[in-house]
Design an enzyme around this catalytic site. Structure first.
Site, short mmCIF file in Angstrom:
data_model
loop_
_atom_site.label_atom_id
_atom_site.label_comp_id
_atom_site.label_asym_id
_atom_site.label_seq_id
_atom_site.Cartn_x
_atom_site.Cartn_y
_atom_site.Cartn_z
N HIS A 40 6.32 3.94 -32.32
CA HIS A 40 6.21 5.50 -32.21
C HIS A 40 7.25 5.87 -31.50
CE1 HIS A 40 3.97 9.24 -30.69
NE2 HIS A 40 3.29 9.05 -31.79
N ASP B 260 2.03 -1.09 -26.60
CA ASP B 260 1.22 -0.01 -26.83
C ASP B 260 0.01 -0.09 -27.73
OD1 ASP B 260 0.82 2.31 -28.27
OD2 ASP B 260 2.60 2.93 -28.98
N GLN C 256 -3.27 2.31 -31.06
CA GLN C 256 -3.85 2.29 -32.22
C GLN C 256 -4.92 0.94 -31.98
OE1 GLN C 256 -4.25 4.24 -34.70
NE2 GLN C 256 -2.49 5.70 -33.82
N LYS D 226 -8.04 8.59 -28.82
CA LYS D 226 -8.15 7.77 -30.11
C LYS D 226 -9.21 6.73 -30.03
CE LYS D 226 -3.25 8.15 -30.72
NZ LYS D 226 -2.65 8.76 -31.85
N CYS E 296 5.71 10.48 -36.22
CA CYS E 296 6.34 10.29 -35.07
C CYS E 296 6.85 8.92 -34.97
CB CYS E 296 5.45 10.32 -33.72
SG CYS E 296 5.02 11.76 -33.59
#
Ligand code: PMP
Length: 407
Positions: free
Chosen positions: A123, A200, A203, A226, A364
C-alpha cells in the site's frame, strides 16, 4: 461451528438499508468494516457519562476514562499476544504507525547506503514513508518482485538480503489482491542479517490470528476501522527494547517526564509516543469491536469468509469475460477483478446501481497495478456479516454487466 449470520447482521444497523432502491450489499470491507451497535453505543456512553481528559485529572470522570482507555490497551495486548501492555501504542491508524517508525527508528538508526526492503504488494502507506526516509538519509529502497499470481518471489528476497539491510517492511496480507505473505520466513531471514521487520497488518488483523511473539516481528501496525472499530485509531506494536531505544515522534503534553526551557526528559513507553490528548472516545469504543471479534473468534470468521470466497470464485469463473487479478494460493477474503474491455469505475457504478458496494481503482497500490499493466481493478471484499445470497446477487450483477460488453 456454523455462525448465525442473520444474528450477526442484526448487530450492524448500517446494513439494513436500501441503496438505489435495492437492499445494500456491502462488499467494501477491505476499505473499512461496518460497526456493530455496541461500538456506536460505547461512543455515545463515553460522551454522555465519562467525557474528560485522561491520565492527569484528579476527579472521578477522569479516573473512569483513564481506566477505560488503559483497559483497551490491555485488550489489544491480548489480541496481538504482545508480551507487555507498554508495547502497545495508540496511533491514528496504520499509516501513522509506519510513519512513526520511519521517522523515529529510521532517522536514528539508518545511514547512507543502508537498505530498506519492501514488496511490490505494498500500500502507498508502506512505500512513501520509506521513500522519504531514503531521500533524507541516502538509503536505498529495494522491492521484492512478484509472480503473475501476485505472490512474492522469495528467491529474489533471499538475494536482496545482506548486512546492508536494516529494515524489512512488508504487508502481511495485500489489500489489493488478498495475497497472504509468508511472513514467518521473511522475518526469520531478515533477522539472520540483523534487520528489523515491520508487518503491515491493516488487512491481516481482521482475518488471521495474530501472535506477535510467535511471529517475532519487531513492529506490527493495524487500523481499528478495519476491525469493526472506529476510524481515526490505529495500533503500533513494537518490542520493548526497540521502542525504548527510539526517540519520540511528536513533542507535547503526556510524552514528557519533566520540561524546563533548557531540557526535556521523556516519559516511558508507551506514553513517550502518545503526545497530546489522544483519541479517547474511539480507543474506549474499540473495546466493543474487540469483544465482537473475540466472541465469534478469528478461526470462525475466517472459515465463514473462506466459504464465501470459494463459492464466489467458483461462480465468477464461469462468467465469460471475468478476469481475476491476483490468484495466490493463500489469500484473505478479497477478490480483485476486471471484466474484459470495461473500465473498473464503470463496473463499480453499475454495481452501485444494484445496491452493491465495491471498491474500484488502484487501491492505493499504484506500483502493484503497474506490475500488471493495468490502472486498477474492481475489488469485492468479504466480512463476517456477508452471506451466500449476497454473493449470488454480486455474481448475477457481474454476469449481466459482462453480457453488456459481450453483446
Ligand atoms: N496498508 C494496507 C494493506 C491497507 O489496506 C491500508 C488501508 N487501505 C493501509 C495500509 C492504510 O491504513 P489507514 O488508511 O487506516 O492508515
Amino acid at each position: 461451528m456454523t455462525l448465525d449470520i442473520q444474528n450477526i447482521r442484526g448487530e450492524f444497523p448500517v446494513l439494513h438499508q436500501e441503496v438505489n432502491g435495492k437492499p445494500l450489499i456491502y462488499l467494501d470491507n477491505a476499505a473499512t468494516t461496518q460497526k456493530p451497535s455496541a461500538v456506536l453505543e460505547a461512543l455515545s456512553a463515553y460522551y454522555t457519562q465519562d467525557n474528560s481528559n485522561i491520565h492527569r485529572g484528579a476527579h472521578t470522570l477522569a479516573d473512569r476514562a483513564t481506566r477505560s482507555y488503559e483497559k483497551t490497551r490491555a485488550m489489544v495486548r491480548e489480541f496481538l499476544n504482545a508480551k507487555e501492555e507498554e508495547e502497545i501504542i495508540f496511533t491514528k491508524g496504520t499509516t501513522e504507525g509506519i510513519n512513526l517508525v520511519a521517522a523515529t527508528y529510521g532517522r536514528k538508526f539508518l545511514q547512507e547506503g543502508d537498505e530498506i526492503i519492501i514488496s511490490t504488494l505494498e500500500h502507498h502507506s508502506n512505500i512513501v514513508p520509506w521513500q522519504l526516509l531514503c531521500e533524507e538519509k541516502g538509503a536505498i529502497l529495494r522491492v521484492i518482485p512478484i509472480n503473475d499470481q501476485g505472490e512474492l518471489l522469495m528467491e529474489e528476497y533471499d538475494k536482496m538480503l545482506s548486512s546492508k539491510t536494516k529494515i524489512v517492511s512488508v504487508v502481511h496480507a495485500s489489500n489489493a489482491l488478498g495475497t497472504i505473505n509468508p511472513v514467518r520466513e521473511i522475518i526469520e531471514k531478515a533477522h539472520k542479517v540483523g534487520a528489523k521487520v515491520l508487518l503491515d497488518g491493516a488487512q491481516s488483523s481482521a482475518h488471521l490470528d495474530i501472535d506477535v511473539q510467535a511471529l517475532d516481528c519487531d513492529f506490527f501496525v493495524m487500523s481499528a476501522h478495519k476491525l469493526y472499530g472506529p476510524t481515526g485509531l490505529g495500533i503500533l506494536y513494537g518490542k520493548r527494547e526497540i521502542l525504548e531505544a527510539m526517540p519520540p515522534y511528536q513533542g507535547g503534553g503526556e510524552m514528557i517526564k519533566e520540561v524546563t526551557f533548557e531540557k526535556t526528559t521523556f516519559n516511558d513507553i508507551p506514553f513517550k509516543f502518545e503526545a497530546g490528548t489522544p483519541n479517547i472516545a474511539d480507543v474506549i469504543a474499540f473495546q466493543k469491536a474487540l469483544e465482537f471479534i473475540n466472541a465469534i473468534g478469528k478461526p470462525a470468521i475466517r472459515a465463514h469468509e473462506e466459504e464465501l470466497m470459494a463459492y464466489a470464485e467458483e461462480k465468477l469463473a464461469q462468467i465469460k469475460g471475468f478476469i481475476p487479478v491476483g490468484t495466490a494460493d493463500q489469500k484473505v477474503s478479497v477478490i480483485s477483478f476486471l471484466i474484459n474491455g470495461m473500465h473498473p469505475f464503470d463496473i463499480g457504478m453499475m454495481l452501485d446501481a444494484n445496491g452493491i458496494a465495491v471498491r474500484t481503482g488502484h487501491h492505493c497500490t499504484q506500483p502493484l497495478m503497474g506490475r500488471f499493466n493495468i490502472e486498477g481493478t474492481v475489488r469485492a471484499s468479504f466480512s463476517v456479516y456477508n452471506t451466500k445470497e449476497e454473493v449470488d446477487r454480486l455474481c448475477e450483477s457481474i454476469s449481466k454487466i459482462a453480457k453488456l460488453k459481450n453483446k
